[in-house]
Design a protein around this motif. Structure first.
Motif, PDB file in Angstrom:
ATOM      1  N   GLN A 112      30.893  40.710  28.775  1.00 25.14           N
ATOM      2  CA  GLN A 112      31.406  40.271  30.150  1.00 25.14           C
ATOM      3  C   GLN A 112      32.192  41.366  30.865  1.00 25.14           C
ATOM      4  OE1 GLN A 112      35.361  37.997  27.920  1.00 25.14           O
ATOM      5  NE2 GLN A 112      33.915  36.834  29.220  1.00 25.14           N
ATOM      6  N   THR A 134      34.777  42.414  34.087  1.00 24.82           N
ATOM      7  CA  THR A 134      35.519  41.852  34.903  1.00 24.82           C
ATOM      8  C   THR A 134      36.265  42.913  35.916  1.00 24.82           C
ATOM      9  OG1 THR A 134      36.716  40.579  33.273  1.00 24.82           O
ATOM     10  CG2 THR A 134      38.116  40.774  35.007  1.00 24.82           C
ATOM     11  N   ARG A 151      38.448  43.966  39.853  1.00 22.50           N
ATOM     12  CA  ARG A 151      39.382  43.532  40.785  1.00 22.50           C
ATOM     13  C   ARG A 151      39.074  44.469  41.973  1.00 22.50           C
ATOM     14  NH1 ARG A 151      45.271  45.321  39.816  1.00 22.50           N
ATOM     15  NH2 ARG A 151      44.355  47.201  41.063  1.00 22.50           N
ATOM     16  N   GLU A 193      33.958  38.362  37.837  1.00 23.87           N
ATOM     17  CA  GLU A 193      33.767  38.476  36.481  1.00 23.87           C
ATOM     18  C   GLU A 193      32.117  38.271  36.154  1.00 23.87           C
ATOM     19  OE1 GLU A 193      36.483  38.087  33.003  1.00 23.87           O
ATOM     20  OE2 GLU A 193      35.513  36.373  32.703  1.00 23.87           O
ATOM     21  N   ARG A 221      37.605  48.223  37.166  1.00 20.90           N
ATOM     22  CA  ARG A 221      36.785  47.469  36.159  1.00 20.90           C
ATOM     23  C   ARG A 221      37.583  47.589  34.803  1.00 20.90           C
ATOM     24  NH1 ARG A 221      30.514  48.254  34.920  1.00 20.90           N
ATOM     25  NH2 ARG A 221      30.600  48.602  37.120  1.00 20.90           N
ATOM     26  N   ARG A 239      41.224  43.291  30.793  1.00 22.76           N
ATOM     27  CA  ARG A 239      40.925  42.056  31.274  1.00 22.76           C
ATOM     28  C   ARG A 239      42.003  40.928  31.489  1.00 22.76           C
ATOM     29  NH1 ARG A 239      38.784  37.501  29.136  1.00 22.76           N
ATOM     30  NH2 ARG A 239      37.308  36.198  30.346  1.00 22.76           N
ATOM     31  N   TRP A 244      43.377  39.511  35.073  1.00 21.68           N
ATOM     32  CA  TRP A 244      43.289  37.845  35.094  1.00 21.68           C
ATOM     33  C   TRP A 244      44.901  37.330  35.248  1.00 21.68           C
ATOM     34  CZ3 TRP A 244      40.391  34.202  36.786  1.00 21.68           C
ATOM     35  CH2 TRP A 244      38.939  34.448  36.440  1.00 21.68           C
TER      36      TRP A 244
END
Length: 463
Positions: A221, A223, A225, A283, A312, A319, A323
């Protein structure tokens, strides 16, 4: 309040044990409200352990014609677990066991008060994945998620709770125990009672066991922003991502008012630079090659919309830090004012820019503070109308804006609730979205399940 006889109290003590029947004032008050913080004290709190005890409690209440309200984690925002007419609160907190993780058939069997995050952690240990992830996943429970058909950030790609419930055990308001569905994915024998109960907000039956579909855990995965100078730019990025044919596992939009509240609440400015008007948290997951390509497309889509910065996450710690801003939004809004009308409206995802423009007009027309955040990928945006305690004029304007918001959302082909449900807080607004014939049909279903109107009365319907 409901009159409860000593005979019924004695019967309930026999069924669940004396220690699991509570009559003290603090318990009656605590179990009389949920996250909405608009309560009504219970007359009695009962804590059964197991389906047979639940059925025994229900039968005893039904025989005495005493209303009863099932309660899970108490994290709901519409008063679904509040005993409006007194009676018995049937708390399922002791029923919190993961009964089975069936790796061969990709299912989990759980009791209703298993915490969502605990189930996710347990299945991920064996390489499986339970996608639904409401923001309250560390407190909310599976039974409540099923009753409200909870969603969360991953709903855009993976769907909501109803896509994962394939079987239930439940106690009807008259005391019978029923089993619906099962471990098979395909089942078209009779009516789909399983999915009738999903989202029924505890008004049709008391859920005592849930069979959930699992999927393989995505191996990789990524993630990201992205920050923007305006909500319009962020909304345009959402449109661009869809045009780039990427379906992110999560696509969250947070406006500047929310970001400022988080910064003040946590006393941290690193989550988004001061003055950021909007933030997207994204994500993508899957196989490594696909994730790399999708992350590249997401970055390109954001840059095309004018992103001011894209970060990233390089590891799990980063990550979780990205979040963090999303997880902290809701509790942080209290720095604006302690009263908020938290509405989880939803529109077709292509209309998200239109929804934000509409909310901007509400802010100006009604002179209100309305920070917004939510699941931009599936169009489910949390619109928070903030009200100053004691300001009656602002309260009046806020209530007027609520109705206009709901009417506007429905006119955009949307819904007044995407995941919180109706409870009693939104019951009077139900006719904005549903016709009189549709509401009458639902009332007939309620009557068929609950002929004496004892299970969670006063919820959902406008009367």
């Amino acid at each position: 309040m409901t009159s409860i006889s000593s005979t019924l109290v004695d019967a309930l003590r026999t069924i669940v044990g004396p220690a699991n029947v509570r009559t003290d004032a603090p318990s009656l008050e605590t179990y009389g409200s949920d996250a909405l913080k608009r309560g009504h004290a219970a007359d009695l709190v009962v804590l059964p352990d197991g389906t047979d005890q639940v059925a025994g409690v229900v039968r005893a209440c039904a025989a005495a014609r005493v209303p009863f309200v099932p309660r899970g984690g108490g994290t709901g925002y519409t008063g679904g677990a509040v005993p409006l007419r007194g009676g018995v609160v049937l708390s399922l907190e002791r029923m919190n066991r993961i009964l089975e993780i069936d790796e061969q058939n990709l299912v989990a069997v759980v009791e209703p008060n298993v915490i969502t995050a605990d189930l996710q952690a347990a299945v991920e240990k064996v390489g499986l994945f339970y996608p639904p992830d409401p923001a309250s996943l560390n407190q909310s429970v599976i039974g409540g998620n099923v009753a409200e058909c909870a969603g969360g950030p991953r709903a855009f790609k993976y769907g909501t709770t109803k896509q994962y419930v394939i079987g239930l055990e439940a106690v009807l308001p008259t005391g019978e125990i029923v089993e619906t569905g099962g471990k098979v994915v395909k089942n078209v024998v009779g009516y789909d009672v399983t999915h009738l109960l999903v989202g029924s907000e505890g008004t049709l039956a008391v859920i005592t066991k849930v069979i959930l579909r699992l999927v393989p855990k995505p191996p990789v995965q990524s993630t990201l922003r992205a920050t923007f100078r305006s909500v319009d730019d962020a909304a345009q990025a959402v449109t661009n991502i869809i045009r780039h044919r990427v379906v992110p596992a999560a696509l969250e939009l947070i406006d500047g008012d929310c970001l400022e509240a988080v910064a003040r609440h946590l006393n941290v400015r690193s989550l988004a630079k001061e003055g950021t008007a909007a933030l997207l948290l994204l994500e993508v997951d899957g196989l490594a090659e696909a994730v790399a390509e999708e992350a590249r497309r997401v970055e390109q889509a954001c840059l095309e919309a004018g992103a001011t910065e894209i970060l990233r996450a390089r590891d799990e710690a980063e990550r979780q830090e990205l979040w963090r801003v999303r997880r902290e939004v809701s509790p942080s809004l209290k720095v604006i004012t302690p009263i908020k009308f938290n509405h989880d409206v939803v529109v077709p995802k292509g209309r998200v820019p239109q929804l934000f423009a509409f909310v901007d007009r509400l802010k100006r027309d009604y002179r209100l503070r309305i920070p917004c955040f939510g699941h931009a990928g599936d169009g489910n945006i949390h619109v928070n109308i903030m009200v100053t305690p004691g300001d009656e004029d602002e309260m009046r304007r806020a209530h007027e804006a609520e109705r206009v918001l709901f009417e506007g959302v429905v006119s955009m082909e949307g819904s007044i609730s995407g995941e919180h449900g109706i409870g009693f807080a939104k019951a009077k607004y139900m006719p904005i979205e549903l016709s009189a014939d549709e509401i009458a049909l639902m009332k007939r279903l309620k009557q068929a399940f609950d002929p004496h109107g004892l299970l969670n009365p006063g919820k959902m319907f406008p009367d």
